[in-house]
Every structure is written in structure tokens, then in C-alpha cells.
Design a protein around this motif. Structure first.
Motif, PDB file in Angstrom:
ATOM      1  N   ASP A 150      48.871  81.849  41.678  1.00 40.06           N
ATOM      2  CA  ASP A 150      49.007  80.853  42.740  1.00 40.06           C
ATOM      3  C   ASP A 150      48.003  81.086  43.863  1.00 40.06           C
ATOM      4  OD1 ASP A 150      51.182  79.632  41.422  1.00 40.06           O
ATOM      5  OD2 ASP A 150      52.520  81.181  42.167  1.00 40.06           O
ATOM      6  N   GLU A 151      46.728  80.935  43.533  1.00 41.16           N
ATOM      7  CA  GLU A 151      45.661  81.122  44.507  1.00 41.16           C
ATOM      8  C   GLU A 151      44.983  79.783  44.809  1.00 41.16           C
ATOM      9  OE1 GLU A 151      44.596  84.120  45.973  1.00 41.16           O
ATOM     10  OE2 GLU A 151      46.380  85.000  45.057  1.00 41.16           O
ATOM     11  N   ALA A 152      44.346  79.733  45.959  1.00 39.12           N
ATOM     12  CA  ALA A 152      43.548  78.557  46.327  1.00 39.12           C
ATOM     13  C   ALA A 152      42.223  79.032  46.903  1.00 39.12           C
ATOM     14  CB  ALA A 152      44.282  77.696  47.342  1.00 39.12           C
ATOM     15  N   LYS A 153      41.167  78.257  46.646  1.00 31.91           N
ATOM     16  CA  LYS A 153      39.839  78.546  47.200  1.00 31.91           C
ATOM     17  C   LYS A 153      39.508  77.463  48.215  1.00 31.91           C
ATOM     18  CE  LYS A 153      36.067  77.689  44.760  1.00 31.91           C
ATOM     19  NZ  LYS A 153      35.113  76.835  45.542  1.00 31.91           N
ATOM     20  N   MET A 154      39.181  77.888  49.440  1.00 33.67           N
ATOM     21  CA  MET A 154      38.889  76.939  50.502  1.00 33.67           C
ATOM     22  C   MET A 154      37.480  77.184  51.028  1.00 33.67           C
ATOM     23  SD  MET A 154      42.523  76.657  52.479  1.00 33.67           S
ATOM     24  CE  MET A 154      42.129  74.981  52.949  1.00 33.67           C
ATOM     25  N   THR A 155      36.721  76.105  51.228  1.00 33.20           N
ATOM     26  CA  THR A 155      35.334  76.226  51.676  1.00 33.20           C
ATOM     27  C   THR A 155      35.090  75.333  52.885  1.00 33.20           C
ATOM     28  OG1 THR A 155      34.563  76.674  49.412  1.00 33.20           O
ATOM     29  CG2 THR A 155      32.909  75.993  51.026  1.00 33.20           C
TER      30      THR A 155
ATOM     31  N   ALA B 209      47.881  81.453  62.477  1.00 30.13           N
ATOM     32  CA  ALA B 209      48.722  80.505  61.739  1.00 30.13           C
ATOM     33  C   ALA B 209      49.491  81.175  60.606  1.00 30.13           C
ATOM     34  CB  ALA B 209      47.859  79.374  61.185  1.00 30.13           C
ATOM     35  N   GLY B 210      49.288  82.472  60.419  1.00 24.57           N
ATOM     36  CA  GLY B 210      50.008  83.197  59.370  1.00 24.57           C
ATOM     37  C   GLY B 210      49.440  82.998  57.983  1.00 24.57           C
ATOM     38  N   VAL B 211      48.156  82.648  57.899  1.00 24.04           N
ATOM     39  CA  VAL B 211      47.505  82.457  56.593  1.00 24.04           C
ATOM     40  C   VAL B 211      46.998  83.815  56.095  1.00 24.04           C
ATOM     41  CG1 VAL B 211      45.636  81.332  55.339  1.00 24.04           C
ATOM     42  CG2 VAL B 211      46.838  80.102  57.168  1.00 24.04           C
ATOM     43  N   ASN B 212      47.406  84.175  54.904  1.00 22.84           N
ATOM     44  CA  ASN B 212      47.034  85.464  54.321  1.00 22.84           C
ATOM     45  C   ASN B 212      45.714  85.325  53.558  1.00 22.84           C
ATOM     46  OD1 ASN B 212      47.087  88.087  53.381  1.00 22.84           O
ATOM     47  ND2 ASN B 212      48.507  87.639  51.708  1.00 22.84           N
ATOM     48  N   VAL B 213      44.609  85.548  54.263  1.00 22.31           N
ATOM     49  CA  VAL B 213      43.279  85.407  53.666  1.00 22.31           C
ATOM     50  C   VAL B 213      42.960  86.635  52.829  1.00 22.31           C
ATOM     51  CG1 VAL B 213      40.814  85.233  54.160  1.00 22.31           C
ATOM     52  CG2 VAL B 213      42.452  83.917  55.511  1.00 22.31           C
ATOM     53  N   ASP B 214      42.386  86.412  51.661  1.00 22.27           N
ATOM     54  CA  ASP B 214      42.050  87.520  50.776  1.00 22.27           C
ATOM     55  C   ASP B 214      40.535  87.626  50.604  1.00 22.27           C
ATOM     56  OD1 ASP B 214      42.071  89.558  48.923  1.00 22.27           O
ATOM     57  OD2 ASP B 214      42.619  88.268  47.241  1.00 22.27           O
ATOM     58  N   MET B 215      39.973  86.935  49.650  1.00 21.44           N
ATOM     59  CA  MET B 215      38.544  87.032  49.351  1.00 21.44           C
ATOM     60  C   MET B 215      37.748  86.173  50.340  1.00 21.44           C
ATOM     61  SD  MET B 215      39.185  86.492  45.256  1.00 21.44           S
ATOM     62  CE  MET B 215      37.741  87.243  44.552  1.00 21.44           C
TER      63      MET B 215
ATOM     64  N   THR C 274      33.528  80.563  52.430  1.00 23.43           N
ATOM     65  CA  THR C 274      34.577  80.388  51.435  1.00 23.43           C
ATOM     66  C   THR C 274      35.583  81.524  51.544  1.00 23.43           C
ATOM     67  OG1 THR C 274      33.096  79.261  49.889  1.00 23.43           O
ATOM     68  CG2 THR C 274      35.074  80.254  48.958  1.00 23.43           C
ATOM     69  N   PHE C 275      36.865  81.182  51.421  1.00 20.17           N
ATOM     70  CA  PHE C 275      37.908  82.208  51.414  1.00 20.17           C
ATOM     71  C   PHE C 275      39.032  81.774  50.490  1.00 20.17           C
ATOM     72  CE2 PHE C 275      38.873  79.322  54.905  1.00 20.17           C
ATOM     73  CZ  PHE C 275      40.238  79.076  54.763  1.00 20.17           C
ATOM     74  N   SER C 276      39.830  82.746  50.058  1.00 25.70           N
ATOM     75  CA  SER C 276      40.992  82.437  49.223  1.00 25.70           C
ATOM     76  C   SER C 276      42.261  82.748  49.996  1.00 25.70           C
ATOM     77  CB  SER C 276      40.955  83.225  47.917  1.00 25.70           C
ATOM     78  OG  SER C 276      41.155  84.605  48.160  1.00 25.70           O
ATOM     79  N   CYS C 277      43.332  82.058  49.610  1.00 29.93           N
ATOM     80  CA  CYS C 277      44.644  82.286  50.207  1.00 29.93           C
ATOM     81  C   CYS C 277      45.698  81.806  49.218  1.00 29.93           C
ATOM     82  CB  CYS C 277      44.767  81.553  51.547  1.00 29.93           C
ATOM     83  SG  CYS C 277      44.788  79.746  51.425  1.00 29.93           S
ATOM     84  N   PRO C 278      46.967  82.182  49.404  1.00 33.33           N
ATOM     85  CA  PRO C 278      48.022  81.660  48.529  1.00 33.33           C
ATOM     86  C   PRO C 278      48.058  80.133  48.596  1.00 33.33           C
ATOM     87  CG  PRO C 278      48.840  83.518  49.795  1.00 33.33           C
ATOM     88  CD  PRO C 278      47.487  83.183  50.360  1.00 33.33           C
TER      89      PRO C 278
ATOM     90  N   PRO D 292      48.188  73.953  53.326  1.00 29.95           N
ATOM     91  CA  PRO D 292      48.415  73.020  54.442  1.00 29.95           C
ATOM     92  C   PRO D 292      48.307  73.701  55.806  1.00 29.95           C
ATOM     93  CG  PRO D 292      50.046  72.668  52.715  1.00 29.95           C
ATOM     94  CD  PRO D 292      49.319  73.925  52.370  1.00 29.95           C
ATOM     95  N   ARG D 293      48.809  74.921  55.898  1.00 29.08           N
ATOM     96  CA  ARG D 293      48.748  75.659  57.151  1.00 29.08           C
ATOM     97  C   ARG D 293      47.291  75.970  57.514  1.00 29.08           C
ATOM     98  NH1 ARG D 293      52.235  80.946  56.939  1.00 29.08           N
ATOM     99  NH2 ARG D 293      53.562  79.510  55.775  1.00 29.08           N
ATOM    100  N   ALA D 294      46.497  76.355  56.503  1.00 32.92           N
ATOM    101  CA  ALA D 294      45.085  76.657  56.741  1.00 32.92           C
ATOM    102  C   ALA D 294      44.322  75.405  57.168  1.00 32.92           C
ATOM    103  CB  ALA D 294      44.460  77.259  55.489  1.00 32.92           C
TER     104      ALA D 294
END
Length: 412
Positions: free
Chosen positions: A264-269, A290-296, A310-314, A319-321
Motif C-alpha cells: 500500500d504505497e503511493a508515489k507523489m511528484t 500534516a502527519g504524512v509518513n514520508v519514506d523514499m 518525488t517522495f513515497s508515502c502510505p 489526500p492528507r499530502a
């Protein structure tokens, strides 16, 4: 007497019959000369039921009352376990978090352990009590309110007790018989590991392996608490399960110890972001707030003073991001051309302490994925880990291919 900590998860205490089975295991350790601290979770499904009742009752609930409700499941299990042991003529009593007292911070539903005094329980051991059954997952705040440690917090409770009482070992009983090289449901070749280093287990836990809670492994590594993961549904010998221990306690291991995944990952750019000092802080500060758990995180090479970030998050935090970035742009804190969210990706990782001293792991990983026609979207590395984002539809294929490529079906 040497002290042993034994933790039983929700599936291990799901019914009175399973509690009796677990109690027999405790009885064997008492017969072997241990004083035992048993940490119990709520019966399987009970915490979800309690959370559902809270959410049904109050949409914007008081976190203090949330903790009061959801912690009650462990109290029931602790009492039933103590009664079962007493029926076996084993001196036992139950302890709720506040009775120990397990002192925590005031962060309700995500409290952190501050202190576990040992005097009360040690005094009872001295009087002849053989088993202290402690409700996991819960403690007491400085204000005297019940707190909870977050989902999976009973693992953290168990390790913290093992550290506080200088226990011989902490045995975690669950519905699997150890830590595997990958999820056996995805690869039939998955092999149970006899031993795994703290660092490897920490990476695997944080990357999606569900065997142990990440915080519990962090605690075990900090205080050098030996952890053993065992099945509560099988007869276990002295060498059963998987021992999680210091790196120096492992004689030899494969270069890669395991393959983990997170579905359950998402990639945001963010496209066309100004490439200037402080831009990363301007982006990731609002995301953290905002409590977004950024990973990569990957930043492209600047072109004409603009870059893409670019970053990934759950996936459930997308929507929060999006809201955090839109608000930051409206305030003039950042500027970007567009925010593109790809919610159909998965993260696959290889982990191993052997990667420190062996070159070519990344090359081998990328060749294995290429041979299966799997395109890599994002790459991040650390000293003992390589993670990639790929299309979610290829996740299982990627796990199987990497498991085969690194020969994880074979012992070192």
C-alpha cells in the motif's frame, strides 16, 4: 531465579482453550526454574471491535477515553491467563499497566514508555509468586490516565519488561513459527531463519514484515535483549523459532537475509519546483505537520532553476499530502506546476548485513528485476538495504525473482 518474559499475541489467546495451551507453555518454563513475566495481547479481533465501538460512538473522540476503552481487551486476557495458571496450581496474579506501574508519556494512543519500576513485581516473586501476567499495550500517563502504545504495542511492552528486569530472553509467541526469508504466502521457497541480526529485523519490520513491531526491535537492539519468535501452535524445542540477536552472535549469514514488501504505497511528484536552498524543508515541513509518513525521497537534476521532487508515502495518506501541499502553495511557501500521485505502486526491498562487505548486490537486484521486465520507478539505499518502487501488479513476481536471485532458499 532467572526471569523469562513470554509474550502471547492475539491469535495465541483467542479462546479459553488457547489460553490453556499458552498457560501450559508457561508452566513448563516455571518447572524449568524460571520466574516468568507473561505479556498478553487482547483476544484476536477484540481490539478492532473496541476501536469500532469508539468510532461508532464519537466521530471526534477524546483520545483519553479511546485509550480507556481499547486497553480493556488486554485486561480480560490477563485475568483469564492468571486464573488458568492458578487452576494449574501455579502461583500467578494479573497486573494492569497502571498497577506495575508502567509509566509512559501523555501521547494517548501513541504513548512511549518512560519507566518500568521492578520493585512491586520482584517483591511478589520473593513472596513465592511464580508468574506475573501483565496486560500489554498499556500504561499510565503522568496525569494518571490510562495510555496505549499504538497497534502492536504488546511486543514493545514485552521487550521493555525484558530490559527492565534483565531477563534471560524474551519469547514472542505468535501464529508463525519464526522469521522467514520472505512471506511464505508469496514464495513457496521461503525459508525460516534460525537467527537474524537486530538491524536486519528492524529493517524488515519497518519495510512491511508483520512478525514484530518496529519499536520492539528498536528497544531490543538498544538494550541487547535476545528475542525469540515462536509459534504458539507447535511444540517448541530449545532451538525452535528464530532468534533475533546481535550481529556478533551470528557466525555466518547470506549476503541478503530477506526480501520484504509493502503493497500500500503511493508515489507523489511535485513538478517544476524552484531549486533553491530551503526548498526541501518548505516541502517536507508541512507534510510532517500534516502527519504524512514520508519514506523514499528523490530530487531530479535541476534544469533552468527548476526540479522535480518525488517522495513515497502510505496510500491512505495521499489526500492528507495533497491538502498539505495545496495549502503550502496557497500561502506562497512553495510553488510547483503540478502534483502527480501514483497510487498503484508497491515497495520491494532486499535486506542483509552482508551487504556491508559485498559489492554488486544492487547490480544483481536490478538485473533480476530487468529479466522479468519490471521497471523501477524510484530507488533508495542504505548500508544494509536496497528498496525500489515498482508497479503494484509486479510485486509478487518481483519478490519471487529476488528470492531466487539471491538464493534465499538455501542456508549460508
Amino acid at each position: 531465579m532467572p526471569i523469562l518474559v513470554m509474550k502471547f499475541g492475539g491469535t495465541s489467546v483467542a479462546t479459553p482453550d488457547r489460553i490453556k495451551r499458552a498457560a501450559k507453555r508457561v508452566g513448563r518454563e516455571v518447572a524449568n526454574g524460571h520466574d516468568v513475566i507473561v505479556i498478553v495481547s487482547a483476544m484476536a479481533g477484540k481490539t478492532n471491535e473496541l476501536v469500532g465501538w469508539v468510532e461508532e460512538t464519537s466521530k471526534f473522540f477524546d483520545a483519553r477515553e479511546y485509550d480507556a476503552v481499547v486497553s480493556s481487551g488486554e485486561n480480560v486476557t490477563a485475568g483469564l491467563m492468571a486464573l488458568t495458571l492458578q487452576e494449574m496450581d501455579i502461583p500467578a496474579r494479573s497486573w494492569q499497566g497502571w498497577q506495575v506501574p508502567l509509566r509512559t508519556t501523555s501521547a494517548h494512543s501513541a504513548a512511549r514508555i518512560v519507566e518500568i519500576p521492578t520493585d512491586h513485581i520482584m517483591a511478589k516473586f520473593a513472596e513465592g509468586m511464580k508468574v506475573a501476567v501483565v496486560a500489554g499495550f498499556q500504561g499510565i500517563s503522568p496525569e494518571g490516565r490510562i495510555t496505549t502504545l499504538g497497534r502492536g504495542g504488546s511486543d514493545t511492552t514485552a521487550v521493555a519488561f525484558a530490559a527492565a528486569f534483565d531477563a534471560e530472553r524474551c519469547d514472542i509467541y505468535t501464529d508463525v513459527d519464526g522469521v522467514y526469508t520472505t512471506d511464505p504466502r508469496i514464495s513457496a521457497k521461503a525459508r525460516k531463519l534460525d537467527r537474524i541480526a537486530f538491524e536486519e529485523m528492524l529493517e524488515l519490520a519497518s519495510l512491511g514484515a508483520k512478525v514484530l513491531q518496529t519499536r520492539s526491535v528498536e528497544l531490543a537492539m538498544r538494550y541487547n535483549v535476545k528475542l525469540r519468535v515462536l509459534s504458539s501452535f507447535e511444540d517448541n524445542g530449545d532451538e525452535a523459532g528464530t532468534l533475533v540477536c546481535a550481529e556478533e552472535d551470528i557466525v555466518e549469514s547470506n549476503v541478503v537475509s530477506g526480501v520484504a514488501y509493502s503493497r500500500d504505497e503511493a508515489k507523489m511528484t511535485l513538478t517544476a519546483v524552484a531549486d533553491r536552498p530551503g526548498i526541501a524543508a518548505a516541502i517536507f515541513g508541512p507534510l510532517a505537520d500534516a502527519g504524512v509518513n514520508v519514506d523514499m525521497i528523490v530530487q531530479n537534476i535541476s534544469d533552468g532553476g527548476l526540479t522535480d521532487m518525488t517522495f513515497s508515502c502510505p496510500v491512505n495518506q495521499v489526500p492528507r499530502a495533497e491538502k498539505a501541499m495545496t495549502e503550502a502553495k496557497a500561502k506562497g511557501e512553495i510553488d510547483f506546476a503540478s502534483l502527480v500521485a501514483d497510487t498503484d505502486v508497491a515497495k520491494v526491498s532486499v535486506v542483509g548485513i552482508g551487504m556491508r562487505s559485498h559489492a554488486g548486490v544492487a547490480s544483481q537486484m536490478f538485473k533480476a528485476l530487468s529479466a522479468e521486465g519490471i521497471n523501477i520507478k524510484v530507488i533508495t539505499t542504505s548500508e544494509i538495504k536496497i528498496s525500489v518502487l515498482i508497479d503494484r501488479k509486479y510485486m509478487e513476481l518481483a519478490v519471487q525473482a529476488l528470492h531466487d536471485a539471491f538464493g534465499l532458499d538455501r542456508a549460508a
